[in-house]
Design an enzyme around this catalytic site. Structure first.
Site, PDB file in Angstrom:
ATOM      1  N   GLY A 176       3.416   2.954   1.339  1.00  0.00           N
ATOM      2  CA  GLY A 176       4.337   2.693   2.434  1.00  0.00           C
ATOM      3  C   GLY A 176       5.261   3.845   2.763  1.00  0.00           C
ATOM      4  O   GLY A 176       5.865   3.871   3.836  1.00  0.00           O
ATOM      5  N   ARG A 177       5.404   4.792   1.841  1.00  0.00           N
ATOM      6  CA  ARG A 177       6.218   5.980   2.127  1.00  0.00           C
ATOM      7  C   ARG A 177       5.651   7.217   1.445  1.00  0.00           C
ATOM      8  O   ARG A 177       6.360   8.152   1.091  1.00  0.00           O
ATOM      9  CB  ARG A 177       7.667   5.754   1.699  1.00  0.00           C
ATOM     10  CG  ARG A 177       7.877   5.413   0.236  1.00  0.00           C
ATOM     11  CD  ARG A 177       9.361   5.413  -0.080  1.00  0.00           C
ATOM     12  NE  ARG A 177       9.616   4.969  -1.444  1.00  0.00           N
ATOM     13  CZ  ARG A 177      10.791   5.104  -2.042  1.00  0.00           C
ATOM     14  NH1 ARG A 177      11.792   5.677  -1.408  1.00  0.00           N
ATOM     15  NH2 ARG A 177      10.978   4.669  -3.268  1.00  0.00           N
ATOM     16  N   ASP A 227       5.754   7.330 -10.646  1.00  0.00           N
ATOM     17  CA  ASP A 227       6.568   6.574  -9.691  1.00  0.00           C
ATOM     18  C   ASP A 227       7.814   6.006 -10.352  1.00  0.00           C
ATOM     19  O   ASP A 227       7.875   4.838 -10.711  1.00  0.00           O
ATOM     20  CB  ASP A 227       5.752   5.461  -9.024  1.00  0.00           C
ATOM     21  CG  ASP A 227       6.381   5.058  -7.684  1.00  0.00           C
ATOM     22  OD1 ASP A 227       7.325   5.740  -7.241  1.00  0.00           O
ATOM     23  OD2 ASP A 227       5.935   4.078  -7.087  1.00  0.00           O
ATOM     24  N   ASP A 254       0.919  -2.313  -9.157  1.00  0.00           N
ATOM     25  CA  ASP A 254       0.697  -1.181  -8.259  1.00  0.00           C
ATOM     26  C   ASP A 254       1.317   0.104  -8.807  1.00  0.00           C
ATOM     27  O   ASP A 254       1.130   1.176  -8.227  1.00  0.00           O
ATOM     28  CB  ASP A 254       1.249  -1.478  -6.856  1.00  0.00           C
ATOM     29  CG  ASP A 254       2.711  -1.866  -6.874  1.00  0.00           C
ATOM     30  OD1 ASP A 254       3.024  -2.910  -7.461  1.00  0.00           O
ATOM     31  OD2 ASP A 254       3.543  -1.131  -6.298  1.00  0.00           O
ATOM     32  N   ASN A 255       2.025   0.013  -9.931  1.00  0.00           N
ATOM     33  CA  ASN A 255       2.579   1.199 -10.582  1.00  0.00           C
ATOM     34  C   ASN A 255       1.807   1.587 -11.841  1.00  0.00           C
ATOM     35  O   ASN A 255       2.274   2.425 -12.613  1.00  0.00           O
ATOM     36  CB  ASN A 255       4.056   0.976 -10.939  1.00  0.00           C
ATOM     37  CG  ASN A 255       4.955   1.022  -9.726  1.00  0.00           C
ATOM     38  OD1 ASN A 255       4.617   1.644  -8.717  1.00  0.00           O
ATOM     39  ND2 ASN A 255       6.094   0.364  -9.793  1.00  0.00           N
ATOM     40  N   GLY A 264       0.886  -1.151   0.000  1.00  0.00           N
ATOM     41  CA  GLY A 264       0.000   0.000   0.000  1.00  0.00           C
ATOM     42  C   GLY A 264       0.923   1.200   0.000  1.00  0.00           C
ATOM     43  O   GLY A 264       2.120   1.074  -0.267  1.00  0.00           O
ATOM     44  N   ARG A 312      -4.868   2.790  -8.657  1.00  0.00           N
ATOM     45  CA  ARG A 312      -4.023   1.858  -9.396  1.00  0.00           C
ATOM     46  C   ARG A 312      -4.773   0.577  -9.759  1.00  0.00           C
ATOM     47  O   ARG A 312      -5.817   0.272  -9.172  1.00  0.00           O
ATOM     48  CB  ARG A 312      -2.798   1.503  -8.544  1.00  0.00           C
ATOM     49  CG  ARG A 312      -2.070   2.714  -7.982  1.00  0.00           C
ATOM     50  CD  ARG A 312      -1.332   2.370  -6.690  1.00  0.00           C
ATOM     51  NE  ARG A 312      -0.939   3.575  -5.972  1.00  0.00           N
ATOM     52  CZ  ARG A 312       0.306   4.059  -5.913  1.00  0.00           C
ATOM     53  NH1 ARG A 312       1.280   3.424  -6.521  1.00  0.00           N
ATOM     54  NH2 ARG A 312       0.567   5.164  -5.265  1.00  0.00           N
ATOM     55  N   LYS A 353       6.079  11.209  -1.834  1.00  0.00           N
ATOM     56  CA  LYS A 353       7.019  10.092  -1.825  1.00  0.00           C
ATOM     57  C   LYS A 353       8.124  10.453  -0.831  1.00  0.00           C
ATOM     58  O   LYS A 353       8.783  11.487  -0.978  1.00  0.00           O
ATOM     59  CB  LYS A 353       7.601   9.885  -3.225  1.00  0.00           C
ATOM     60  CG  LYS A 353       8.435   8.634  -3.414  1.00  0.00           C
ATOM     61  CD  LYS A 353       8.818   8.509  -4.890  1.00  0.00           C
ATOM     62  CE  LYS A 353       9.597   7.239  -5.176  1.00  0.00           C
ATOM     63  NZ  LYS A 353       9.934   7.149  -6.629  1.00  0.00           N
TER      64      LYS A 353
END
Length: 473
Positions: free
Chosen positions: A92-93, A266, A256-257, A90, A187, A114
């Site tokens: 995460g950062r 990303d 997920d990208n 998910g 996504r 990000k």
């Protein structure tokens, strides 16, 4: 904050409810030094009048924007990573910070981050971004936009004063937080997460949200999930066509990208091709070449199949299979269109365009190592209108040879779109702007060793001049 009349906050994503995101807080960074702000992008969403202090308050300390999200949201999703399903990921950062309308178009845009700190999905990560990673992404998005690729835009880069430990680069290394302006962060993996939990109700709600928010023209479709998938497939085919024409290798084409609006985002271990090489990879850990340059269309096709699989919870499978079988012709059309855009030429019909594109790829291959990817499009921009310039230039000996005879012959009937573009001073240069690995490393070395940001700023200025000259609309 000085609110411009062009600033139109419109936080839509929270309406989906708590199953789609988790409220989080940004890290409290020890420092916030502004290294990059995208004033052109900021003006497009009514934030161009911010002072640097106000900018840092919002994009370094993440104080909420007026009328926008009261707290950031870490978005929930799963994904296939190098084709292995991962249900533990998910945001995460990063997080969704704000949503707002673009001046002139009314498009809903996201401000996402990000490197903004840990979230429930950080696992064992620190939630941070290296400054080098931020610098690389700013350069990538600027170059892709210049080359006409649908991409997120790097909005802000703030150095955060922490020393990070990383296994794949010299450590400790400097830290940063990046904010990107993107046309949706929803996504393929967002759908996959709810399919994993067998939540057809949440997939249905997500379909309704995406249609209403990003594809309103599909609002009256009899089968909205199918109509949405067809639209996403078309945009995804176009995106891959643009990547290929730009000689761009994303590097990490995980589900997920991939987002629902067909926009690239990303950027981690990306590369631009030095020369035509279908086996060229961007990520050192891509040992099998799964996401090599020439395999990017296949990767997108595979990812679309996973999205279709998630949608079978809310619509029959057979029409989705029929739709996905149309990806190959859609991609071929998109590639031909993208190559013609890069060459600045007016289409002469599908068959003739594909013949020209095939001749271009053959010529690029036969040109070998001396013929770099980007200079080919620079030299032949406008087709035969640039023939004299190309033959008199640094690669004239290559272009005058037999390998280019077929390509030049196929160019003959093509007209240039907006010939005025060739008058730009950019095309009087002997070489175009490129963004190859060694130059990125040199730009970073100046920052890392001497805190010298001048090469970074100068490179962005040259890329902007290229963007204005190419003028891909």
């Amino acid at each position: 904050m000085p609110v411009s009349s062009a600033y139109q906050p419109d936080p839509q994503f929270p309406q989906l409810g708590p199953e789609f995101a988790d409220p989080v807080r940004a890290a409290d960074f020890p420092a916030t030094t502004l290294r990059f702000r995208n004033d052109r992008a900021a003006a497009s969403v009514g934030l161009g009048a911010l002072t640097d202090a106000e900018w840092i308050a919002h994009f370094g300390r993440f104080q909420p924007l007026p009328g926008n999200l009261a707290e950031p949201l870490a978005m929930r999703y799963h994904g296939h990573q190098f084709r292995s399903y991962n249900p533990e990921i998910g945001d995460g950062r990063g997080f969704l910070f704000a949503q707002l309308r673009e001046a002139g178009t009314g498009r809903l845009l996201d401000l996402g981050t990000k490197g903004s700190g840990q979230t429930p999905y950080s696992r064992f990560g620190d939630g941070r971004l290296t400054l080098k990673g931020g610098v690389r992404e700013v350069l990538a998005t600027a170059m892709l936009e210049a080359l006409g690729v649908p991409t997120s835009r790097s909005f802000s880069l703030v150095e955060t004063g922490e020393n990070l430990q990383r296994n794949d680069e010299p450590s400790p290394t400097r830290s940063a937080v990046l904010t990107r302006l993107s046309h949706s962060h929803i996504r393929f993996g967002t759908f996959q997460r709810h399919a994993y939990f067998d939540r057809a109700d949440l997939i249905g709600a997500l379909v309704e949200h995406v249609v209403q928010t990003y594809y309103p023209g599909l609002g009256n479709a009899e089968d909205k999930p199918l109509a949405l998938f067809q639209a996403v497939l078309g945009r995804s085919a176009e995106l891959v066509g643009r990547w290929m024409a730009a000689g761009f290798v994303h590097g990490v084409l995980n589900t997920d990208n991939m987002n629902l609006t067909g926009e690239s985002f990303d950027y981690g271990p990306y590369r631009f091709l030095p020369r035509n090489d279908p086996n060229f990879t961007a990520a050192y850990f891509d040992e099998t070449g799964l996401y090599a340059f020439g395999r990017q269309p296949e990767a997108m096709f595979w990812n679309l199949r996973q999205l279709a699989g998630a949608l079978t919870l809310v619509t029959p499978a057979e029409p989705l299979v029929e739709a996905i079988n149309r990806f190959s012709p859609a991609y071929r059309t998109a590639l031909a269109d993208s190559m013609l855009r890069r060459l600045g030429l007016v289409s002469r019909g599908a068959d003739e365009d594909i013949d020209l594109v095939n001749a271009a790829f053959k010529a690029l291959a036969e040109g070998g190592a001396p013929l770099r990817w980007e200079p080919f499009f620079f030299d032949w921009f406008g087709g035969l209108a640039s023939e004299r310039r190309a033959l008199a230039g640094l690669r004239g000996a290559i272009y005058g040879g037999e390998a280019f005879a077929d390509f030049r012959a196929k160019l003959a009937p093509y007209e240039m779109e907006r010939p005025i573009r060739l008058a730009a001073a950019y095309f009087a240069q002997p070489e175009p702007e490129e963004l190859l690995y060694d130059e990125i490393e040199a730009i970073w070395a100046a920052i890392a060793e001497h805190d010298d940001w001048r090469p970074f700023g100068a490179k962005l200025a040259r890329i902007e001049a290229a963007r204005l000259a190419w003028d891909y609309r």
